[in-house]
Scaffold this motif. Structure first.
Motif, short mmCIF file in Angstrom:
data_model
loop_
_atom_site.label_atom_id
_atom_site.label_comp_id
_atom_site.label_asym_id
_atom_site.label_seq_id
_atom_site.Cartn_x
_atom_site.Cartn_y
_atom_site.Cartn_z
N PHE A 1 8.85 4.66 0.64
CA PHE A 1 9.47 5.15 -0.59
C PHE A 1 9.20 6.63 -0.86
O PHE A 1 10.13 7.40 -1.12
CB PHE A 1 9.06 4.31 -1.82
CG PHE A 1 9.55 4.91 -3.09
CD1 PHE A 1 10.90 4.96 -3.38
CD2 PHE A 1 8.68 5.53 -3.98
CE1 PHE A 1 11.37 5.57 -4.54
CE2 PHE A 1 9.14 6.15 -5.13
CZ PHE A 1 10.49 6.16 -5.41
N PRO A 2 7.92 7.08 -0.80
CA PRO A 2 7.69 8.51 -1.10
C PRO A 2 8.52 9.43 -0.21
O PRO A 2 9.07 10.44 -0.68
CB PRO A 2 6.19 8.68 -0.82
CG PRO A 2 5.61 7.32 -0.97
CD PRO A 2 6.67 6.37 -0.50
N LEU A 3 8.63 9.06 1.06
CA LEU A 3 9.39 9.89 2.00
C LEU A 3 10.87 9.95 1.60
O LEU A 3 11.48 11.02 1.55
CB LEU A 3 9.23 9.31 3.40
CG LEU A 3 9.97 10.03 4.52
CD1 LEU A 3 9.46 11.45 4.66
CD2 LEU A 3 9.79 9.28 5.84
N ASN A 4 11.42 8.79 1.30
CA ASN A 4 12.82 8.74 0.88
C ASN A 4 13.04 9.49 -0.44
O ASN A 4 14.00 10.23 -0.60
CB ASN A 4 13.29 7.29 0.73
CG ASN A 4 13.77 6.75 2.06
OD1 ASN A 4 14.84 7.11 2.52
ND2 ASN A 4 12.96 5.93 2.69
N ASN A 5 12.12 9.25 -1.36
CA ASN A 5 12.22 9.90 -2.66
C ASN A 5 12.25 11.41 -2.48
O ASN A 5 13.09 12.12 -3.05
CB ASN A 5 11.01 9.47 -3.51
CG ASN A 5 11.12 9.94 -4.94
OD1 ASN A 5 12.22 10.18 -5.44
ND2 ASN A 5 9.99 10.08 -5.60
N LYS A 6 11.36 11.91 -1.64
CA LYS A 6 11.29 13.35 -1.44
C LYS A 6 12.51 13.87 -0.69
O LYS A 6 12.96 14.99 -0.90
CB LYS A 6 9.99 13.69 -0.68
CG LYS A 6 9.55 15.12 -0.77
CD LYS A 6 9.47 15.61 -2.19
CE LYS A 6 8.21 15.15 -2.89
NZ LYS A 6 8.14 15.69 -4.28
N SER A 7 13.08 13.04 0.18
CA SER A 7 14.24 13.51 0.94
C SER A 7 15.44 13.70 0.01
O SER A 7 16.35 14.45 0.32
CB SER A 7 14.58 12.54 2.08
OG SER A 7 15.22 11.38 1.59
N PHE A 8 15.45 13.01 -1.14
CA PHE A 8 16.49 13.27 -2.14
C PHE A 8 16.00 14.34 -3.13
O PHE A 8 16.77 15.17 -3.56
CB PHE A 8 16.82 11.98 -2.91
CG PHE A 8 17.72 11.03 -2.15
CD1 PHE A 8 19.10 11.10 -2.33
CD2 PHE A 8 17.20 10.09 -1.29
CE1 PHE A 8 19.93 10.23 -1.65
CE2 PHE A 8 18.04 9.22 -0.60
CZ PHE A 8 19.41 9.29 -0.78
N ASN A 9 14.73 14.26 -3.48
CA ASN A 9 14.12 15.10 -4.51
C ASN A 9 15.04 15.34 -5.70
O ASN A 9 15.52 16.45 -5.93
CB ASN A 9 13.64 16.44 -3.94
CG ASN A 9 12.76 17.18 -4.94
OD1 ASN A 9 12.39 16.60 -5.98
ND2 ASN A 9 12.43 18.42 -4.68
N LEU A 10 15.29 14.28 -6.46
CA LEU A 10 16.23 14.38 -7.57
C LEU A 10 15.53 14.81 -8.85
O LEU A 10 14.31 14.78 -8.95
CB LEU A 10 16.92 13.03 -7.74
CG LEU A 10 17.68 12.62 -6.47
CD1 LEU A 10 18.25 11.23 -6.62
CD2 LEU A 10 18.78 13.61 -6.13
#
Lengths: 523, 246
Positions: free
Chosen positions: A507-516
């Motif tokens: 999750f953290p990786l995905n979250n950061k890849s969007f960085n919304l």
């Protein structure tokens, strides 16, 4: 009467020019256009100022039946702006208190309709996912659609999606997170490590920006606008300034356009570099995390040279910019770019060629291009949409597009799109600053009256993607409605989709890849 | 591996020598304002009227750094006659009234809480609470962990859990929707604890003052340290931490 008014990015029009359709016709036409592939730029409710109706009537040539016979059905108006093939289409209607949800046919409207329900208390009937967006009372003081009592704390009646089964477990995270980041609540439905569904519930940052924009004196507007999302201060100030310029008939000089473009690109670079650093950190690749973290600061410092602060606040104002660019500063920016480009390339190569990084980035969090994302996340899924090309403002019509090599829709693509955009933006800035820039600095004291009964929609490619402001004025030249749409409004759904069937630890990786943006969404 | 070593050599050592060696920010940085007390009344009045943050007391020739967003409008419209924004980044104060200034800030170390240095001088952990701001304050706080500032070399860190923290660092105007989360975080920090209000929003509501969706921080928890700015420059934060804790 035509179904839609074709409008231009940043060009004003009188509100009576926009076709005013009966709701059923409005609904059918929007769905038809969306079915043909149009995307929603703006879809929001507003309430007419009682004094404006007669003014509209006076200027209205068509049989007045078209305009006013629907009045008894409701007092709230809806306005929609859709885009298709580099064109923008506007249409409006009066909304019945309860209307058939467009989301029943087309999910692209779902969040917009929830926002309309929350802000104005209208009921989108048979909406498949009718939940609060930001948790606040509606502006009309009518019965709350969600049955919430706002003296109680967030989240109120929020029916989280739940998966049932013996081995299913639920993980709740936030609003206060472990790092120095904004608040938001995430709820994962998991089977073992695998995420079946992620629900993102926001609103914690809601500070009532839109109502403030229509109630405070004009002198406060730019400061508020730059407080929508600090990391997008230049983007928001640009959308705002272009809207005011349209409504005040101002044209910024060429130098100002250059500097505004440079500032927007510096903002993009700083954020993208920061994100690459953060992505490195999330896969425990500490060298590029440290280097990109430091390099991000170099670009923020260049914004400081241009604006007096590291976020480019207080630079872009209606009519131009507040500070010119002296030769010292221009040379400093150019020499810094020359120094930093090889560093970025080297650190980027280090990141993307490391096996440990590839193992984590590749194939993780893939989002199909069916999900209507904008900006970096959209382009990473192969959606070829960049406001800088589709609806160019400022100096963008002179600038070639950025081409992308990886568009598989996963973390690797989102990182690579950022990396490619950084290099592209460096080229843009070098190109624009080849020659000395001269401009007449402007100040904004807000002592103005805007074009009355008008409307303007502005779009810019902020670093996260399509950022849009829409301003409606009343008959006295005041602001009747100020609508803001951050790219995150589209893209939070993308993050939720990316997590499906991924491991919760990703999750953290995905979250950061969007960085919304939380604050840009929560307003 | 060779690439990692090569890049490491190219990147070199980047950490600032501050505070051993003084650090000067670029002259365009808008820091501590210097008010010209000899300014004409009508000019001071005009600046006060135009100030988007209503941060200027024209009669007393004071600027409230708790409200100021350092936009520089007063400097521009008065062409420097009323005020000049210097590139001085040290601006923190321990009392709200000290933020009303014409350019001189009282010594923070004299007015700080008496127990702070003894309790936290060698090591302090803070829990950051983002309570409705624009994320600029958070971003420029986070940056203190990058190699240039390297906050941990001073024994100052940001903890993941309030249970492991000695205080909270609050940014944002405190939205209604963050009230409960903020209070619960505050309650979870063991006594004795510190509250830091960082940024114009946390101090005065900032650009959002007047919104029914926000609740002033000071009505919820006692504040020990005020760090002005919109957002505070990382050096403003760092200076505040060093003078408050060390």
């Amino acid at each position: 009467m035509a179904d839609f008014l074709t409008i231009q990015n940043g060009r004003p029009f009188k509100r009576i020019q926009v076709p005013y359709l009966h709701f059923s016709e409005f609904r059918t036409n929007l769905l038809k256009l969306a079915f043909k592939g149009a995307e929603v730029v703006q879809f929001f409710a507003y309430q007419e100022d009682p004094s404006i109706k007669e003014v509209l009537m006076l200027g209205f040539n068509a049989p007045s039946r078209d305009f006013f016979s629907y009045e008894e059905e409701g007092t709230v108006q809806l306005m929609a702006v859709l885009r298709k093939d580099h064109q923008l289409f506007a249409v409006q209607t009066t909304a019945p208190e309860t209307f058939d949800a467009l989301s029943r046919q087309d999910m692209r409207f779902q969040l917009f309709e929830r926002e309309i329900a929350e802000q104005f208390g209208l009921i989108p009937k048979d909406h498949p996912w009718l939940k609060p967006v930001r948790y606040h009372a509606n502006c009309r003081g009518v019965k709350d659609v969600f049955g919430n009592d706002y003296t109680q704390d967030i989240p109120g009646n929020y029916p989280y999606f739940q998966v049932e089964g013996e081995e299913i477990h639920e993980v709740g995270v936030g609003p206060v997170h472990a790092g120095i980041i904004e608040p938001g609540h995430f709820r994962f439905q998991c089977i073992g490590e695998r995420v079946l569904h992620l629900e993102i519930q926001l609103g914690y940052q809601h500070r009532g920006v839109e109502p403030l924009l229509t109630s405070v004196p004009f002198k406060r507007l730019p400061i508020l606008i730059e407080g929508i999302a600090g990391d997008t201060a230049v983007g928001n100030a640009l959308c705002f300034s272009q809207a005011m310029e349209a409504l005040l008939n101002l044209t910024p000089d060429d130098g100002a356009k250059t500097l505004r473009t440079v500032a927007l690109e510096l903002e993009r670079i700083a954020n993208h570099v920061g994100d690459l650093g953060a992505l490195s950190g999330d896969v425990a690749f500490n060298s590029s995390a440290a280097y990109f973290g430091r390099i991000r600061g170099e670009f923020l410092n260049l914004l400081l040279v241009m604006a007096g602060n590291r976020f480019g606040k207080n630079l872009v104002r209606p009519g131009g910019v507040t500070m010119g660019l002296i030769e010292d500063s221009r040379n400093l920016i150019l020499s810094k770019i020359k120094e930093l480009r090889p560093e970025i390339k080297e650190v980027g190569d280090l990141l993307f060629s490391a096996h440990t990084v590839q193992a984590r980035f590749d194939g993780c969090g893939v989002v199909s291009r069916e999900i209507p994302l904008v900006g970096v996340a959209g382009r990473a899924s192969g959606i070829d949409y960049d406001v800088r090309q589709a609806f160019p403002t400022e100096k963008y019509s002179e600038i070639p597009a950025c081409l992308h090599t990886r568009t598989h829709g996963g973390v690797f693509s989102r990182a690579m799109v950022r990396f490619e955009e950084i290099l592209h933006s460096l080229d843009i800035i070098e190109r624009l600053l080849q020659r000395p820039v001269t401009t007449q600095p402007v100040v904004w004291t807000g002592e103005v009256s805007l074009a009355s009964s008008s409307c303007v929609t502005t779009l810019n490619e902020a670093w996260r993607g399509e950022l849009s402001h829409c301003v409606l004025t009343d008959s006295r030249g005041g602001i009747l409605r100020y609508k803001i749409k951050d790219p995150s409004f589209h893209n939070w759904t993308g993050l939720a989709m990316a997590l499906r069937n991924e491991e919760i630890s990703d999750f953290p990786l995905n979250n950061k890849s969007f960085n919304l943006s939380y604050c840009g969404f929560d307003l | 591996m060779l690439k990692i070593l090569k890049t490491r050599i190219h990147q070199g050592y980047r950490t600032s020598q501050y505070p051993t060696k003084p650090l000067t920010l670029h002259r365009h940085f808008k820091g501590l304002p210097q008010v010209n007390t000899a300014c004409r009344d009508e000019m001071a009045q005009r600046c006060a009227e135009m100030c988007p943050q209503e941060a200027i007391d024209a009669k007393k020739r004071l600027i409230d750094l708790g409200k100021c967003v350092f936009c520089g409008l007063c400097e521009r419209i008065s062409n420097g006659e009323f005020v000049h924004f210097t590139n001085e980044f040290a601006m923190a104060a321990t009392r709200r009234e000290d933020l009303l200034t014409s350019g001189a800030m009282p010594d923070l170390t004299v007015h700080r809480r008496k127990d702070v240095q003894g309790l936290f001088g060698r090591s302090v952990q803070l829990r950051q609470v983002s309570a409705g701001g624009c994320n600029a304050c958070e971003a420029d706080t986070n940056v203190l962990n990058t190699p240039f500032f390297d906050l941990s070399r001073f024994g100052i860190g940001f903890a993941a859990s309030p249970r492991h923290a000695d205080g909270i660092h609050v940014t944002g105007p405190v939205t209604r929707n963050m009230r409960e989360a903020l209070l619960r975080t505050y309650d979870a920090v063991p006594e004795p604890k510190i509250v830091i209000a960082a940024g114009c929003c946390a101090i005065s509501g900032g650009p959002f003052r007047g919104s029914p969706e926000i609740i002033p921080l000071e009505t919820l928890v006692p504040v020990d340290l005020y760090i002005p700015g919109c957002p505070p420059h990382p050096m403003t934060n760092l200076d505040a931490f060093l003078r408050f804790f060390k």
